[in-house]
Design a protein around this motif. Structure first.
Motif, short mmCIF file in Angstrom:
data_model
loop_
_atom_site.label_atom_id
_atom_site.label_comp_id
_atom_site.label_asym_id
_atom_site.label_seq_id
_atom_site.Cartn_x
_atom_site.Cartn_y
_atom_site.Cartn_z
N UNK A 219 0.82 -1.22 0.00
CA UNK A 219 0.00 0.00 0.00
C UNK A 219 0.85 1.27 0.00
N UNK A 220 2.16 1.09 0.25
CA UNK A 220 3.08 2.24 0.23
C UNK A 220 3.35 2.73 -1.20
N UNK A 226 7.74 4.35 -12.30
CA UNK A 226 9.08 3.92 -12.72
C UNK A 226 9.09 2.45 -13.14
N UNK A 227 8.46 1.60 -12.36
CA UNK A 227 8.42 0.17 -12.70
C UNK A 227 7.63 -0.06 -13.98
N UNK A 228 6.52 0.65 -14.12
CA UNK A 228 5.66 0.50 -15.30
C UNK A 228 6.41 0.92 -16.57
N UNK A 261 11.08 3.37 -3.37
CA UNK A 261 10.73 3.21 -1.94
C UNK A 261 10.68 1.74 -1.54
N UNK A 262 11.21 0.87 -2.43
CA UNK A 262 11.29 -0.57 -2.14
C UNK A 262 9.93 -1.14 -1.71
N UNK A 273 17.65 -4.27 -1.85
CA UNK A 273 18.02 -3.88 -3.21
C UNK A 273 19.55 -3.85 -3.35
N UNK A 274 20.11 -5.02 -3.57
CA UNK A 274 21.57 -5.16 -3.63
C UNK A 274 22.17 -4.64 -4.93
#
Length: 286
Positions: A219-220, A226-228, A261-262, A273-274
């Motif tokens: 929900x955050x 960006x992912x889209x 924001x992971x 997020x390595x």
């Protein structure tokens, strides 16, 4: 006799100098989910520039740029790919099916990036290019940080990542030098492993729609997009205020590692997020 030897040496050196940069150009085609393969591509470009050789980098996702480059003359090509279930992802396989060789045996370098020491992916790519008429001179596996550690393998530490990158950079430098010296390098050439990997990859591809259901967003999620915008499969939409993942996923893990924001989960688990340092090489849309 000495005069002849001296003359031969002078001629050889002159040809070597000419080979090392005068009007030479190459193209490197790559696909990179979270930056490993692109990071390697950047190192290839940098090392070839030391010999005054121009190397153009082209992302296989950019179909228009790939199409335009096909009409240009190159002295050599490089194809780089990550490894998914022991094999190149489908986007790379589709590219290899369509690529054409000019009417001459152009030299080719193929490399794969993987968390393991080796894979048959580079061998498969080499076979594809050979059938098209390319002359394979370098076939190499380049070990890089594991971006899928939360499902397979161990989570890479910062020290481990730095060591892997340092070793990879040295290896790329050596590969370029060997290419300039007209040497041949062939790694991981097992036909048995290749056949096993083809079978294993088919199973993996069939399971992808089910595996992609493991991806969710919390929900955050701020709907930054960006992912889209950067999903190579156009597999993400926004519904009910957060990102939704559909069945076309290839599990490149880009969305997990680029979320600012992971907020993307795998099996409802938060993932470290390595790839933060490496993924910057992708120059993604933001």
């Amino acid at each position: 006799m000495k005069k002849k030897d001296s003359k031969d040496k002078f001629t050889k050196n002159r040809l070597t100098i000419r080979y090392r940069g005068v009007n030479m150009r190459g193209v490197l085609y790559y696909f990179s989910g979270t930056g490993n393969t692109k990071w390697v591509a950047d190192k290839f470009k940098s090392n070839f520039s030391n010999y005054n050789i121009d190397l153009k980098l082209i992302n296989i996702e950019d179909k228009e740029q790939v199409k335009n480059e096909c009409f240009k003359k190159n002295d050599f090509i490089i194809v780089g790919s990550p490894v998914y279930a022991e094999f190149p992802p489908k986007i790379v396989c589709n590219f290899l099916e369509k690529i054409k060789c000019e009417n001459r045996r152009i030299k080719a370098i193929v490399y794969s990036t993987q968390a393991a020491k080796s894979s048959p992916a580079a061998h498969f790519m080499a076979q594809c290019l050979k059938k098209k008429g390319f002359k394979i001179v370098i076939q190499s596996n380049i070990r890089m940080p594991n971006n899928y550690y939360f499902s397979i393998g161990k989570k890479p530490t910062k020290d481990n990542i730095e060591l892997l990158l340092a070793n990879s950079e040295n290896k790329i430098k050596l590969i370029v030098k060997k290419f300039i010296d007209d040497s041949v390098i062939v790694e991981s050439n097992s036909e048995l492993r290749l056949h096993f990997s083809k079978f294993f990859c088919k199973i993996f591809i069939k399971k992808l729609p089910k595996l992609s259901k493991n991806l969710t967003s919390t929900d955050e999620c701020g709907k930054c997009g960006i992912c889209l915008m950067n999903c190579p499969q156009n597999n993400i939409t926004f519904e009910n205020g957060h990102a939704i993942f559909h069945s076309k996923c290839m599990l490149c893990m880009r969305c997990i590692h680029i979320c600012p924001i992971n907020a993307i989960r795998y099996k409802n688990k938060k993932i470290d997020q390595t790839q933060n340092k490496i993924i910057n090489s992708l120059n993604l849309n933001k």
